[in-house]
Design an enzyme around this catalytic site. Structure first.
Site, PDB file in Angstrom:
ATOM      1  N   HIS A   1       0.806  -1.214   0.000  1.00 33.62           N
ATOM      2  CA  HIS A   1       0.000   0.000   0.000  1.00 33.62           C
ATOM      3  C   HIS A   1       0.844   1.272   0.000  1.00 33.62           C
ATOM      4  O   HIS A   1       0.316   2.366  -0.215  1.00 33.62           O
ATOM      5  CB  HIS A   1      -0.927   0.009   1.221  1.00 33.62           C
ATOM      6  CG  HIS A   1      -2.008  -1.026   1.158  1.00 33.62           C
ATOM      7  ND1 HIS A   1      -3.317  -0.727   0.854  1.00 33.62           N
ATOM      8  CD2 HIS A   1      -1.960  -2.371   1.333  1.00 33.62           C
ATOM      9  CE1 HIS A   1      -4.034  -1.833   0.866  1.00 33.62           C
ATOM     10  NE2 HIS A   1      -3.240  -2.846   1.158  1.00 33.62           N
TER      11      HIS A   1
ATOM     12  N   ASP B   1       3.945   9.460  -1.311  1.00 34.58           N
ATOM     13  CA  ASP B   1       2.769   8.698  -0.883  1.00 34.58           C
ATOM     14  C   ASP B   1       2.486   7.583  -1.872  1.00 34.58           C
ATOM     15  O   ASP B   1       2.599   7.787  -3.092  1.00 34.58           O
ATOM     16  CB  ASP B   1       1.539   9.611  -0.783  1.00 34.58           C
ATOM     17  CG  ASP B   1       0.642   9.249   0.384  1.00 34.58           C
ATOM     18  OD1 ASP B   1       0.661   8.082   0.807  1.00 34.58           O
ATOM     19  OD2 ASP B   1      -0.083  10.136   0.870  1.00 34.58           O
TER      20      ASP B   1
END
Length: 465
Positions: A158, A366
């Site tokens: 993730h 991110d």
């Protein structure tokens, strides 16, 4: 049909049967489990102290069995707070300066993965499909293979995957790469992450890229792919529409007093670029004095990993910085920055997204950033806001209607804020429609289906060396 077995560090257990989970990922995984039937295993979030954890806490909700395990205090400190969040997390976010490697913590990380495998193996059936999530559990497949488990096992990361120069500074990078090779499918957020992974294999001479998205390394052939995680687009859009009439949203609208609202929503983490963002907002107001007393920046930042010293320090730094800017720019009737250091209920958050003229999402790095996608989905189609998005967020690979910025370029971000606030309605609509169409097509259910389809495809098979 094969059962689905999901393993993650934490488990989203509904409070009661039939209750909907709060987040998009939990929605998708719960739906997949309901369809296939299966197990969701992970850490309970509780510590058993110095004594060994008791048996698995098994909870049945419909076709899903939730299997929760406690961890010892030492396990939590070494596996979770230690290696996972003080080595893997900073390195995957390109922050070698913050990585604190210790052999004790590394040993704890692999020990807990072995413990997870030992607890999971007796629950497995021969044709179960296993899907492991995130950086906490990279070695899990290797531990299961050593126990003789031959099931198809997929892994999804993730967070970002760094380039070779960053990854290979980690002392145990070979064990981590070897661990990933034991999966049948390794999924990343973006094509950039996938390229970093493949490039590292080739550069170190430990593997090669094959046709069909496959890799060969450590005597195994497996598949890699990019699967950009998504949100439950249409339900969230409807959620935001209804939230606009929420009493707390109405109060928030009144308290803004006609000023343009800029919103930032982040977990408190050094990867999110919050201090640079506050600098950019201050620069924007300084360079555009006509916006003094006409704009409010709302930064919602729940506390995160407060047991880790770096996060405790960052909490103080952000609060002090917001206070400094308010002291320098504010007036008797205007507080430029509203800094909220706690979680906000999802209905209120959706309504605030819809109310905001600018969604300011500027992480330094991110994996994806679902706030960016939620902000887009929450907008009023007749009067959408503008997304100002870091080019270093995975979401920038998809949300091409956003104003992309370099978060390290403070003046550049300030200019993007100004451009967003003065953008014409036609351009705002055009940009929003482009992004919304993409989010509707590639929603969280599509993400889940695409990964499982590739994991269960006939050409994904183990090759022993």
């Amino acid at each position: 049909m094969s059962r689905l077995v999901i393993v993650s560090n934490r488990v989203s257990v509904p409070e009661k049967a039939g209750a909907a989970p709060a987040g998009g990922l939990a929605v998708a995984l719960q739906a997949a489990l309901e369809e296939h039937g299966g197990i969701w295993m992970g850490w309970s979030g509780k510590s058993s102290g110095a004594k060994a954890p008791g048996p698995l806490d098994m909870r049945n909700h419909g076709k899903i069995t939730y299997a929760l395990t406690d961890l010892t205090k030492t396990d939590v400190e070494e596996y979770y707070h230690g290696f996972a969040n003080r080595v893997l997390w900073p390195i995957c976010h390109y922050r070698l300066d913050l990585a604190e490697y210790g052999r004790k913590e590394m040993a704890g990380y692999f020990r807990v993965n072995r413990f997870f495998a030992e607890r999971l193996a007796p629950l497995l059936k021969e044709d179960d499909i296993i899907w492991v999530h995130d950086y906490h559990l990279i070695p899990l497949a290797s531990e299961l293979r050593q126990m003789g488990v031959k099931n198809k096992i997929g892994f999804f990361l993730h967070i970002p995957w760094p380039p070779a120069d960053v990854l290979f500074a980690m002392p145990v990078h070979e064990q981590i790469m070897r661990g990933l090779s034991q999966y049948d499918l390794v999924g990343f957020q973006t094509d950039f992450d996938l390229d970093n992974f493949g490039g590292g294999l080739v550069r170190e001479g430990i593997g090669e890229r094959l046709e069909g998205g496959k890799f060969s390394t450590y005597g195994r052939t497996f598949k890699g792919g990019a699967y950009s995680i998504a949100i439950e687009t249409q339900p969230f859009a409807e959620f935001a529409r209804k939230a606009a009439s929420n009493s707390m949203v109405r109060k928030a609208r009144q308290s803004v007093e006609g000023r343009d609202l800029i919103i930032g929503v982040d977990r408190l983490d050094y990867s999110k670029g919050i201090t640079q963002r506050i600098d950019a907002f201050e620069t924007f107001v300084t360079l555009n004095p006509n916006y003094q007393n006409k704009v409010t920046y709302l930064q919602i930042t729940p506390k995160s990993r407060s047991e880790v010293p770096e996060y405790e320090q960052m909490q103080r730094t952000v609060a002090e910085q917001a206070g400094r800017v308010n002291g320098a720019l504010g007036t008797v009737d205007w507080v430029p920055i509203r800094y909220v250091n706690r979680s906000i209920a999802r209905p209120l958050l959706a309504g605030l997204y819809r109310l905001a003229k600018i969604g300011l999402v500027t992480p330094l790095r991110d994996g994806m950033n679902l706030v960016a996608k939620e902000y887009v989905a929450a907008q009023d189609p007749d009067d959408p806001g503008v997304l100002v998005l870091s080019r270093f967020a995975g979401a920038a690979r998809e949300l091409t209607g956003a104003l992309l910025v370099n978060p390290y370029d403070i003046e550049g971000t300030a200019h993007a804020i100004a451009r967003g606030l003065t953008m014409s309605l036609d351009e705002r609509k055009q940009r929003w429609e482009k992004m919304m169409d993409h989010l509707v097509k590639y929603d969280i259910n599509r993400w889940c289906e695409d990964f499982l389809k590739d994991l269960t495809a006939e050409d994904v098979e183990e090759t022993a060396g």
